[in-house]
Design a protein around this motif. Structure first.
Motif, PDB file in Angstrom:
ATOM      1  N   LEU A 240       0.897  -1.503  -0.108  1.00 22.13           N
ATOM      2  CA  LEU A 240       0.008   0.053   0.069  1.00 22.13           C
ATOM      3  C   LEU A 240       0.735   1.143   0.004  1.00 22.13           C
ATOM      4  O   LEU A 240       0.111   2.420  -0.233  1.00 22.13           O
ATOM      5  CB  LEU A 240      -0.950  -0.066   1.415  1.00 22.13           C
ATOM      6  N   HIS A 241       2.144   1.053   0.045  1.00 28.24           N
ATOM      7  CA  HIS A 241       2.944   2.419   0.286  1.00 28.24           C
ATOM      8  C   HIS A 241       2.873   3.534  -0.615  1.00 28.24           C
ATOM      9  O   HIS A 241       3.017   4.702  -0.260  1.00 28.24           O
ATOM     10  CB  HIS A 241       4.540   2.110   0.630  1.00 28.24           C
ATOM     11  N   ASP A 242       2.598   3.207  -2.108  1.00 26.10           N
ATOM     12  CA  ASP A 242       2.600   4.323  -2.939  1.00 26.10           C
ATOM     13  C   ASP A 242       0.911   4.586  -3.591  1.00 26.10           C
ATOM     14  O   ASP A 242       0.603   4.887  -4.527  1.00 26.10           O
ATOM     15  CB  ASP A 242       3.380   4.133  -4.325  1.00 26.10           C
ATOM     16  N   TYR A 243       0.175   3.936  -2.642  1.00 31.71           N
ATOM     17  CA  TYR A 243      -1.352   3.979  -3.044  1.00 31.71           C
ATOM     18  C   TYR A 243      -1.652   5.532  -3.476  1.00 31.71           C
ATOM     19  O   TYR A 243      -2.491   5.487  -4.456  1.00 31.71           O
ATOM     20  CB  TYR A 243      -2.347   3.502  -1.847  1.00 31.71           C
ATOM     21  N   ALA A 244      -1.329   6.643  -2.903  1.00 31.43           N
ATOM     22  CA  ALA A 244      -1.691   8.003  -3.469  1.00 31.43           C
ATOM     23  C   ALA A 244      -1.131   8.491  -4.381  1.00 31.43           C
ATOM     24  O   ALA A 244      -0.982   9.614  -4.441  1.00 31.43           O
ATOM     25  CB  ALA A 244      -1.695   8.838  -2.030  1.00 31.43           C
ATOM     26  N   LYS A 245       0.071   7.664  -4.988  1.00 29.27           N
ATOM     27  CA  LYS A 245       0.982   8.238  -5.993  1.00 29.27           C
ATOM     28  C   LYS A 245       0.437   9.146  -7.200  1.00 29.27           C
ATOM     29  O   LYS A 245       1.025  10.142  -7.480  1.00 29.27           O
ATOM     30  CB  LYS A 245       2.063   7.293  -6.332  1.00 29.27           C
ATOM     31  N   TYR A 246      -0.875   8.626  -7.434  1.00 25.65           N
ATOM     32  CA  TYR A 246      -1.316   9.339  -8.817  1.00 25.65           C
ATOM     33  C   TYR A 246      -2.341  10.467  -8.307  1.00 25.65           C
ATOM     34  O   TYR A 246      -3.061  10.886  -9.224  1.00 25.65           O
ATOM     35  CB  TYR A 246      -1.918   8.327  -9.668  1.00 25.65           C
TER      36      TYR A 246
ATOM     37  N   LEU B 182       4.042  14.528  -0.626  1.00 21.82           N
ATOM     38  CA  LEU B 182       2.496  14.249   0.039  1.00 21.82           C
ATOM     39  C   LEU B 182       2.068  13.069  -0.134  1.00 21.82           C
ATOM     40  O   LEU B 182       1.172  12.651   0.881  1.00 21.82           O
ATOM     41  CB  LEU B 182       1.691  15.189  -0.710  1.00 21.82           C
ATOM     42  N   HIS B 183       2.299  12.270  -1.068  1.00 22.81           N
ATOM     43  CA  HIS B 183       1.707  10.927  -1.377  1.00 22.81           C
ATOM     44  C   HIS B 183       1.950   9.927  -0.101  1.00 22.81           C
ATOM     45  O   HIS B 183       1.222   8.916   0.033  1.00 22.81           O
ATOM     46  CB  HIS B 183       2.066  10.098  -2.571  1.00 22.81           C
ATOM     47  N   SER B 184       3.040  10.152   0.732  1.00 21.02           N
ATOM     48  CA  SER B 184       3.390   9.147   1.786  1.00 21.02           C
ATOM     49  C   SER B 184       2.430   9.494   2.912  1.00 21.02           C
ATOM     50  O   SER B 184       1.734   8.538   3.435  1.00 21.02           O
ATOM     51  CB  SER B 184       4.860   9.219   2.054  1.00 21.02           C
TER      52      SER B 184
ATOM     53  N   SER C  42       5.825   7.452   6.535  1.00 20.69           N
ATOM     54  CA  SER C  42       7.208   7.665   6.651  1.00 20.69           C
ATOM     55  C   SER C  42       8.015   7.183   5.362  1.00 20.69           C
ATOM     56  O   SER C  42       9.230   7.275   5.374  1.00 20.69           O
ATOM     57  CB  SER C  42       8.003   7.402   7.770  1.00 20.69           C
ATOM     58  N   HIS C  43       7.534   6.523   4.511  1.00 17.30           N
ATOM     59  CA  HIS C  43       8.211   5.689   3.498  1.00 17.30           C
ATOM     60  C   HIS C  43       9.054   6.789   2.526  1.00 17.30           C
ATOM     61  O   HIS C  43      10.029   6.335   2.107  1.00 17.30           O
ATOM     62  CB  HIS C  43       7.430   4.870   2.592  1.00 17.30           C
ATOM     63  N   THR C  44       8.941   8.050   2.433  1.00 15.93           N
ATOM     64  CA  THR C  44       9.615   9.001   1.580  1.00 15.93           C
ATOM     65  C   THR C  44      10.652   9.580   2.252  1.00 15.93           C
ATOM     66  O   THR C  44      11.585   9.663   1.758  1.00 15.93           O
ATOM     67  CB  THR C  44       8.646   9.857   0.753  1.00 15.93           C
ATOM     68  N   THR C  45      10.226  10.224   3.356  1.00 23.25           N
ATOM     69  CA  THR C  45      11.115  11.298   4.051  1.00 23.25           C
ATOM     70  C   THR C  45      11.840  10.375   5.252  1.00 23.25           C
ATOM     71  O   THR C  45      12.942  10.840   5.642  1.00 23.25           O
ATOM     72  CB  THR C  45      10.266  12.132   5.054  1.00 23.25           C
TER      73      THR C  45
ATOM     74  N   ALA D  37      13.524  -0.630   1.364  1.00 19.90           N
ATOM     75  CA  ALA D  37      12.982  -1.373   0.396  1.00 19.90           C
ATOM     76  C   ALA D  37      12.645  -0.641  -0.986  1.00 19.90           C
ATOM     77  O   ALA D  37      12.815  -0.918  -1.962  1.00 19.90           O
ATOM     78  CB  ALA D  37      12.045  -2.429   0.532  1.00 19.90           C
ATOM     79  N   ASP D  38      11.940   0.452  -0.417  1.00 20.22           N
ATOM     80  CA  ASP D  38      11.510   1.424  -1.526  1.00 20.22           C
ATOM     81  C   ASP D  38      12.660   1.915  -2.443  1.00 20.22           C
ATOM     82  O   ASP D  38      12.551   2.210  -3.596  1.00 20.22           O
ATOM     83  CB  ASP D  38      10.706   2.566  -0.853  1.00 20.22           C
ATOM     84  N   TYR D  39      13.947   2.112  -1.788  1.00 17.84           N
ATOM     85  CA  TYR D  39      14.946   2.881  -2.238  1.00 17.84           C
ATOM     86  C   TYR D  39      15.681   1.826  -3.060  1.00 17.84           C
ATOM     87  O   TYR D  39      16.437   2.253  -3.983  1.00 17.84           O
ATOM     88  CB  TYR D  39      15.989   3.569  -1.080  1.00 17.84           C
TER      89      TYR D  39
HETATM   90 FE    FE Z   1       6.369   6.576  -2.477  1.00 18.40          FE
END
Ligand code: FE
Ligand code: DGI
Ligand code: FE
Length: 188
Positions: A49-55, A83-85, A109-112, A127-129
């Motif tokens: 679900l980490h990038d659920y709001a990406k779009y 913002l998406h995170s 917290s997955h982005t920052t 893992a995202d990186y």
């Molecule tokens: Fe992300």
């Protein structure tokens, strides 16, 4: 919500490439979990679900920040990319009914990153990186550091993110600096 339902929800919300990224993050996070521990079920759900709001549009996410007391107003002063995170965690709770605070925190917290991330947050952040689809220079260094320790991996990702943002003259969110300082001070 089980994993299958979460996968369907993100498949609908994301473009195919981003969905593939999500699957690779989930696989990478599982591998890190096997090495470093943590709650695998929560790590997998948050990864899915980490990038659920990406779009979501920047205007929708900015409105959400303005309306929701739980989301800090200072988010509006930094790039819309982050913002998406934070907002994603809110949407996942509201729209998908995810109530688990640990899972929501991993998404937020997955982005920052942030100071004193839980083990599970560190795993999703890293893992995202480092997922195998990341080909930017520096992903290899972060992968190598991830084999030494989770802290070394996070420090590598954070320092490279800050360097990248500075090189592009993009503002750095305070949590990113705080996380970087935290891992620098924790070293040795
Ligand atoms: Fe992300
Ligand atoms: O969503 P992904 O592409 O998988 O990766 P991500 O969640 O790490 O988002 C990357 C984007 O976030 C990229 O455009 C850089 C931006 N970003 C990361 N940290 C910061 C940031 N932007 C600002 N302004 N400040 C940060 O600290
Ligand atoms: Fe991602």
């Amino acid at each position: 919500m089980n994993e299958q339902e979460a996968l369907s929800a993100v498949k609908e919300a994301l473009k195919p490439q981003r969905y593939e990224h999500t699957l690779r993050v989930t696989e990478t996070a599982e591998q890190l979990c096997h090495v470093y521990g943590g709650n695998l079920q929560k790590i997998r759900l948050a990864s899915i679900l980490h990038d659920y709001a990406k779009y979501r549009s920047a205007s929708e996410m900015r409105n959400t920040v303005k309306e929701e007391a739980d989301l800090p107003d200072q988010l509006l002063d930094f790039g819309d990319e982050l913002l998406h995170s934070f907002v994603g965690a809110f949407y996942v709770k509201k729209e998908l009914g995810i109530a688990d605070k640990d899972v929501l925190q991993m998404i937020a917290s997955h982005t920052t990153g942030r100071e004193q991330m839980s083990l599970e947050e560190e795993i999703v952040f890293l893992a995202d990186y480092i997922e195998p689809g990341r080909t930017f220079p520096g992903a290899a260094e972060a992968r190598k550091a991830s084999k030494v320790s989770l802290e070394a991996g996070c420090l590598s990702a954070l320092s490279q993110t800050i360097t990248f943002l500075v090189s592009k003259r993009i503002s750095v969110y305070p949590d990113t600096f705080a996380a970087y300082n935290y891992y620098i001070m924790k070293r040795k």
